[in-house]
Scaffold this active site. Structure first.
Site: not given
Ligand SMILES: Cc1cc2nc3c(=O)[nH]c(=O)nc-3n(C[C@H](O)[C@H](O)[C@H](O)COP(=O)(O)O)c2cc1C
Length: 332
Positions: A112, A116, A181, A183-184, A218, A247
């Site tokens: 992704n 945000f 993250s 993406n910023t 985080k 993350n």
């Molecule tokens: C589509 C998507 C959007 C995410 N958006 C955020 C976010 O806004 N803020 C954040 O701290 N992590 C975000 N994450 C990261 C997740 O919170 C998590 O740290 C990461 O995906 C690893 O966990 P997982 O393997 O269970 O998905 C996002 C993940 C995905 C897949």
């Protein structure tokens, strides 16, 4: 089973993953069936106490799914022990152009580059205030994940985080400073100690004035261990209450998809677990860790707990395993 064998293949046929996430969110929020199903979605688990909060189980929803805090109740009904809303930024922002979420089913991953998208701290604080007045569950804490607005220069990051933190302080049970993250633009640069210190120090000063709530950081799975060790010294210096690890990763070596963005799911599992282990060892197990990254099964959950996590979260696992994920993961 029905989800994984029938529904998921149908849903995954639609190439627009974010559209399906939106449909799922709508159904979760509005379906009259979910409240009726809630008793069957709940897992058998012992409650956990941490930071003076009670969690009905150790498995929470990771940040990013409920960016707007409209699904807090829905994820309680799905059995989660806590939810982390956001990322919330000071200013409302649309995020990156679509498409910005991509599945990699062969690797059980997602890529992704959302950036945000959210309605901003003012709107989300008002929404959570209304929710808190009407509804609360004493064993289901609500975490709030805070990020930097895209329009704010890196030099102004502390003020940007501080604005959101003050706005939301009364309505969150714990807070997460998200500097990880991908993406910023430039956000991950805030993981350097020099950039992080003024942000954490400003937040902790206000936190103590307002009545101290758990404040966590985080981190990205792509940091090297020397950097993580420095971050841990800083969190101790600033009196932070824990780390969320991790993350998404920028390492795409496990997938063939060529889209840019953060990779989540199975490909990040081992890296995240190794970092949790490192943090637990460095801190003598004294700093609470929320372990996140690639949790799909009970074994994955146990791996994070064995590594030293007190709580565990998932996001991608929910996309792959569906509405009964909590029961499947907690009860096997
Ligand atoms: C589509 C998507 C959007 C995410 N958006 C955020 C976010 O806004 N803020 C954040 O701290 N992590 C975000 N994450 C990261 C997740 O919170 C998590 O740290 C990461 O995906 C690893 O966990 P997982 O393997 O269970 O998905 C996002 C993940 C995905 C897949």
């Amino acid at each position: 089973m029905i989800y994984e064998k029938i529904l998921r293949p149908l849903l995954f046929k639609t190439t627009d993953a974010e559209f399906i996430h939106g449909v799922a969110a709508f159904v979760l929020q509005h379906s009259p069936v979910l409240p009726l199903l809630a008793p069957w979605l709940r897992a058998d688990a012992a409650p956990v106490k941490l930071w003076g909060l009670t969690f009905r189980n150790r498995l929470g929803l990771a940040a990013g799914f409920d960016k707007e805090a409209t699904l807090v109740k829905a994820f309680w009904r799905l059995g989660f022990g806590h939810t982390e809303i956001g990322t919330v930024t000071r200013h409302a922002q649309p995020g990156n152009p679509k498409p910005r979420v991509f599945r990699c089913p062969s690797a059980a991953g997602l890529v992704n580059r959302m950036g945000f998208p959210n309605s901003g701290a003012d709107v989300i604080a008002a929404r959570l205030t209304r929710l808190r007045r009407a509804w609360s569950q004493p064993d289901y804490p609500i975490g709030i994940n805070l990020g930097k607005s895209k329009v704010t220069e890196l030099a102004g990051a502390a003020g940007d985080y501080l604005y959101s933190f003050k706005k939301l302080h009364a309505v969150g049970d714990y807070f997460v400073v998200n500097v990880s993250s991908p993406n910023t633009p430039g956000l991950r640069d805030l993981q350097s100690v020099a950039a992080l210190r003024p942000i954490l120090s400003a937040l902790q000063t206000v936190n103590r004035e307002l009545g101290e709530k758990p404040l966590l950081l985080k981190i990205a799975p792509d940091l090297n261990y020397a950097d993580i060790a420095e971050i841990l010294s800083l969190t101790a210096e600033q009196g932070l209450h824990g780390i969320v690890a991790t993350n998404t990763t920028l390492d795409h070596s496990a997938i063939t998809l060529t889209e840019t963005g953060g990779l989540s799911g199975a490909p990040v599992r081992q890296k995240s677990t190794a970092i949790i282990k490192f943090i637990a060892r460095e801190t003598g197990g004294r700093l609470p860790i929320i372990g996140v990254g690639g949790v799909f099964t009970r074994a994955d959950l146990q791996e994070k707990l064995d590594a030293g996590a007190s709580l565990v979260q998932l996001y991608t696992g929910f996309i792959y395993r569906g509405p009964f994920t909590v029961r499947k993961v907690l009860n096997g």
